[in-house]
Each structure stands twice: as structure tokens, then as C-alpha cells.
Design a protein around this motif. Structure first.
Motif, PDB file in Angstrom:
ATOM      1  N   LYS A  13     -13.513  24.159  38.473  1.00  0.00           N
ATOM      2  CA  LYS A  13     -13.527  22.889  39.218  1.00  0.00           C
ATOM      3  C   LYS A  13     -12.161  22.681  39.839  1.00  0.00           C
ATOM      4  CE  LYS A  13     -14.353  18.587  40.611  1.00  0.00           C
ATOM      5  NZ  LYS A  13     -14.070  17.319  40.000  1.00  0.00           N
ATOM      6  N   GLY A  53     -13.982  18.605  44.175  1.00  0.00           N
ATOM      7  CA  GLY A  53     -14.158  17.156  44.191  1.00  0.00           C
ATOM      8  C   GLY A  53     -14.019  16.572  45.592  1.00  0.00           C
ATOM      9  N   GLY A  54     -14.043  15.240  45.649  1.00  0.00           N
ATOM     10  CA  GLY A  54     -14.102  14.555  46.934  1.00  0.00           C
ATOM     11  C   GLY A  54     -12.775  14.045  47.471  1.00  0.00           C
ATOM     12  N   GLY A  58     -14.440  12.046  50.154  1.00  0.00           N
ATOM     13  CA  GLY A  58     -15.647  11.385  49.652  1.00  0.00           C
ATOM     14  C   GLY A  58     -15.428   9.983  49.111  1.00  0.00           C
ATOM     15  N   HIS A  59     -14.365   9.798  48.335  1.00  0.00           N
ATOM     16  CA  HIS A  59     -14.238   8.532  47.590  1.00  0.00           C
ATOM     17  C   HIS A  59     -14.040   7.275  48.448  1.00  0.00           C
ATOM     18  CE1 HIS A  59     -14.619  10.140  43.534  1.00  0.00           C
ATOM     19  NE2 HIS A  59     -13.999  11.208  44.013  1.00  0.00           N
ATOM     20  N   THR A  83     -20.640   9.690  54.089  1.00  0.00           N
ATOM     21  CA  THR A  83     -20.049  10.228  52.857  1.00  0.00           C
ATOM     22  C   THR A  83     -20.414  11.701  52.709  1.00  0.00           C
ATOM     23  OG1 THR A  83     -20.303   8.060  51.832  1.00  0.00           O
ATOM     24  CG2 THR A  83     -19.822   9.883  50.354  1.00  0.00           C
ATOM     25  N   MET A  87     -17.794  15.087  53.168  1.00  0.00           N
ATOM     26  CA  MET A  87     -17.726  16.120  52.121  1.00  0.00           C
ATOM     27  C   MET A  87     -17.986  17.511  52.708  1.00  0.00           C
ATOM     28  SD  MET A  87     -16.565  14.897  49.433  1.00  0.00           S
ATOM     29  CE  MET A  87     -16.644  16.469  48.588  1.00  0.00           C
ATOM     30  N   GLY A 143     -18.806  17.604  44.758  1.00  0.00           N
ATOM     31  CA  GLY A 143     -19.305  16.244  44.552  1.00  0.00           C
ATOM     32  C   GLY A 143     -19.887  15.770  45.868  1.00  0.00           C
ATOM     33  N   ASP A 144     -21.001  15.038  45.824  1.00  0.00           N
ATOM     34  CA  ASP A 144     -21.700  14.740  47.079  1.00  0.00           C
ATOM     35  C   ASP A 144     -22.431  13.397  46.980  1.00  0.00           C
ATOM     36  OD1 ASP A 144     -22.692  15.211  49.633  1.00  0.00           O
ATOM     37  OD2 ASP A 144     -23.949  16.920  49.076  1.00  0.00           O
ATOM     38  N   ILE A 155     -23.717   8.591  44.204  1.00  0.00           N
ATOM     39  CA  ILE A 155     -22.667   9.611  44.264  1.00  0.00           C
ATOM     40  C   ILE A 155     -22.757  10.474  43.013  1.00  0.00           C
ATOM     41  CG2 ILE A 155     -20.152   9.999  44.201  1.00  0.00           C
ATOM     42  CD1 ILE A 155     -21.191   8.988  46.911  1.00  0.00           C
ATOM     43  N   SER A 157     -20.831  13.258  40.914  1.00  0.00           N
ATOM     44  CA  SER A 157     -19.487  13.826  40.795  1.00  0.00           C
ATOM     45  C   SER A 157     -19.548  15.337  40.628  1.00  0.00           C
ATOM     46  CB  SER A 157     -18.751  13.207  39.600  1.00  0.00           C
ATOM     47  OG  SER A 157     -19.261  13.743  38.399  1.00  0.00           O
ATOM     48  N   GLY A 158     -18.508  15.994  41.100  1.00  0.00           N
ATOM     49  CA  GLY A 158     -18.387  17.435  40.891  1.00  0.00           C
ATOM     50  C   GLY A 158     -18.365  17.763  39.408  1.00  0.00           C
ATOM     51  N   ASP A 159     -17.830  16.852  38.592  1.00  0.00           N
ATOM     52  CA  ASP A 159     -17.744  17.116  37.150  1.00  0.00           C
ATOM     53  C   ASP A 159     -19.113  17.164  36.491  1.00  0.00           C
ATOM     54  OD1 ASP A 159     -14.843  17.157  37.028  1.00  0.00           O
ATOM     55  OD2 ASP A 159     -15.013  15.056  37.579  1.00  0.00           O
ATOM     56  N   VAL A 220     -14.504   6.724  42.749  1.00  0.00           N
ATOM     57  CA  VAL A 220     -15.740   6.041  42.350  1.00  0.00           C
ATOM     58  C   VAL A 220     -16.421   6.698  41.155  1.00  0.00           C
ATOM     59  CG1 VAL A 220     -16.185   5.103  44.664  1.00  0.00           C
ATOM     60  CG2 VAL A 220     -17.212   7.290  44.035  1.00  0.00           C
ATOM     61  N   THR A 221     -15.905   7.863  40.720  1.00  0.00           N
ATOM     62  CA  THR A 221     -16.568   8.560  39.621  1.00  0.00           C
ATOM     63  C   THR A 221     -15.767   8.547  38.313  1.00  0.00           C
ATOM     64  OG1 THR A 221     -15.770  10.613  40.620  1.00  0.00           O
ATOM     65  CG2 THR A 221     -18.074  10.043  41.006  1.00  0.00           C
TER      66      THR A 221
HETATM   67  O1  IP8 Z   1     -14.390  13.907  43.151  1.00  0.00           O
HETATM   68  C1  IP8 Z   1     -17.172  12.789  44.131  1.00  0.00           C
HETATM   69  O2  IP8 Z   1     -16.877  13.974  43.437  1.00  0.00           O
HETATM   70  P1  IP8 Z   1     -15.655  14.019  42.383  1.00  0.00           P
HETATM   71  C2  IP8 Z   1     -17.681  13.091  45.529  1.00  0.00           C
HETATM   72  O3  IP8 Z   1     -15.816  15.341  41.699  1.00  0.00           O
HETATM   73  C3  IP8 Z   1     -17.801  11.906  46.418  1.00  0.00           C
HETATM   74  O4  IP8 Z   1     -15.843  12.873  41.434  1.00  0.00           O
HETATM   75  C4  IP8 Z   1     -18.734  12.036  47.540  1.00  0.00           C
HETATM   76  C5  IP8 Z   1     -17.153  10.786  46.274  1.00  0.00           C
END
Ligand code: IP8
Length: 269
Positions: A13, A53-54, A58-59, A83, A87, A143-144, A155, A157-159, A220-221
Motif C-alpha cells: 500500500k 491511497g487518495g 480523492g479526499h 471523485t 482518482m 481507494g475509490d 468511499i 479506502s485503499g486500506d 475521509v477514511t
Molecule cells: O486514501 C480513499 O483512499 P485512502 C480514496 O486509501 C478516496 O483512504 C477517493 C478518497
């Protein structure tokens, strides 16, 4: 029919805070993305899955339109589209760097193969990822903004993707690249004497949960805490997790080739 390689996959990741500047909007760190692509290419890990991640792509967009909480009014629909689109732009930069550094990497769009229910992955059409792995090609997910059976959209998360694919494909390990040296007993960006955990068992991780910081920026995640909560089921399944500072040159490279590097190792026991 292709056979899955004997080598169990490694799931990597790359945090959005590493590859973008989270104090800005749509601010990619292209030199970091390039360096990481070079490190990944140099490490030459067999059977690798990458998730990113975003960050500042994304965020902020997800937050502006309230995408995580689902579809409430028509005006959000363009926010959902935006969004996802930003990404794909960030993913394009990552793919560009990986391919030009000779990594056989192919992007797999999460919103086209995953559906969530109340924010949790419910349906994952994994055939593509499986076939890519069998061919020795690295699937790259991220993350998408995804469709959600209860919320309309949300949303992802990539996690959550990392934890899911690691369990699904029985990964041998998870490597998490963040913008700090590992997990600390307090937020190292705010507390000067925060102590770095070098090793944590599952029990210790659960006890430490309360101390891990929620993200300060527009995440946001759920920042580091959200990350760890997602990883617990993978650790429970016996998959070790290494958290390293991907902003520091060669840390991802060393972690990928299995060399000891400053960071936190989380094991079941
Ligand atoms: O950064 C969130 O992915 P993260 C992706 O892995 C978006 O939490 C679209 C906010």
C-alpha cells in the motif's frame, strides 16, 4: 490454464500522504512517485499487488460533496463522478511511473469491480486480479468512489482493499508505506517525544488503538487509526504487516526485498 505462482503475493500500500501533498488540492508529488516506481522495479518482487491511497486527489473532492455518507441529493452525483475521476488521474500518474520503470503493472479500477454495502466490500469480481497475478503482472488498485447497495455510493479506502485482497489471495505479507517512520504511541507530527513501536503483536496493537492518531487533514477514511482497524483481520489471519516511511528513499525497496528497515512490524503473536 495458468497456475497461481508458488510464491504467495505481497500486498503493497502506498499512502496518499506520500504520493501527494495533502496540504494542497490535486497536488501530486511526481518525483516521489517516480522514485517509488524505481524502487518497486528494482526490488522485482514476484507476485505483487499494489494499492494506493487518495491523498489530495480523492479526499478533498469526496469531502466537498459528502460522498462517503452516500447519495442524498442529485447535486452529489457530479461529485461522485469527480471523485472517481480525480482518482483515475492520480492512478494515471502512478501507472505512468511504474510502466516507464519497467514494472509490468496494470490498473484495475475498483469502482468497476467492487460493490460495497454500508461502506464494506460486499462483491469483488476478482478474476481479473487473479489472472494478472497468474501471468506475473502486477495489479494496481486504489481507494475509490464506489457504488454501495445501501448508500447508493460511498468511499472505499485503499486500506480496506489491501486487507481484503491480502486475505482473499492468502498474501505472505503486507507492506504499508506512510509518511512517518511507523506506528507511534502518539501522533509524531504533533507530539515531539512520541515513541515508535518497532514490533507489535495483535494484542498490543488492539491495546494501542486508542493512541493512534486520526488524520488531521481532510482524510475521509480515518487516517492512521482507520488504517489499523482495517488491517486487524489480515493480521488475525496470520499475515504480517510492515509499516515503513515511504517518503524516505529506499525504505520501500528494503522492505520489499525483506531487508530490515526502520518501521513497525505487526504480527499475530
Ligand atoms: O486514501 C480513499 O483512499 P485512502 C480514496 O486509501 C478516496 O483512504 C477517493 C478518497
Amino acid at each position: 490454464m495458468l497456475k497461481l505462482s508458488e510464491v504467495k503475493p505481497t500486498v503493497l500500500k502506498i499512502g496518499g500522504s506520500v504520493i501527494t501533498d495533502k496540504s494542497g488540492e490535486l497536488a501530486a508529488r511526481t518525483e516521489v512517485i517516480n522514485r517509488l516506481a524505481e524502487e518497486i522495479g528494482k526490488a522485482g518482487v514476484k507476485n505483487l499487488i499494489i494499492v494506493h491511497g487518495g491523498g489530495s486527489f480523492g479526499h478533498p473532492t469526496a469531502q466537498k460533496y459528502g460522498i462517503k455518507d452516500g447519495l442524498k441529493e442529485d447535486s452529489q452525483k457530479v461529485g461522485f463522478a469527480e471523485t472517481h475521476h480525480v482518482m483515475t488521474v492520480l492512478n494515471g500518474l502512478v501507472m505512468d511511473a511504474l510502466v516507464w520503470h519497467g514494472v509490468p503493472a496494470v490498473s484495475v479500477t475498483p469502482s468497476s469491480c467492487i460493490i460495497t454495502e454500508s461502506g464494506r466490500m460486499k462483491l469483488f469480481e476478482e478474476t481479473i486480479v487473479e489472472m494478472l497475478l497468474k501471468m506475473g503482472i502486477t495489479p494496481v488498485l486504489y481507494g475509490d468512489a464506489t457504488l454501495d447497495e445501501k448508500l447508493g455510493f460511498t468511499i472505499l479506502s485503499g486500506d480496506q482493499i489491501v486487507s481484503y485482497v491480502a486475505r482473499k489471495f492468502n498474501a505472505c505479507r503486507i507492506v504499508i508505506g506512510v509518511d512517518v517512520d511507523g506506528l507511534y504511541d502518539a501522533d509524531p507530527k504533533e507530539v515531539k517525544n512520541a515513541k515508535l513501536y518497532t514490533h507489535l503483536t495483535l494484542r498490543e496493537l488492539k491495546d494501542a488503538q486508542g493512541k493512534l492518531g486520526k488524520s488531521t487533514s481532510s482524510d475521509v477514511t480515518g487516517g492512521m487509526l482507520g488504517k489499523i482497524i482495517e488491517l486487524i483481520p489480515a493480521v488475525e489471519q496470520g499475515i504480517p504487516v510492515t509499516v515503513v516511511n515511504a517518503a524516505k528513499p529506499n525504505h520501500i525497496y528494503k522492505a520489499l526485498i525483506g531487508e530490515r528497515v526502520e518501521g513497525t512490524i505487526i504480527r499475530k503473536e
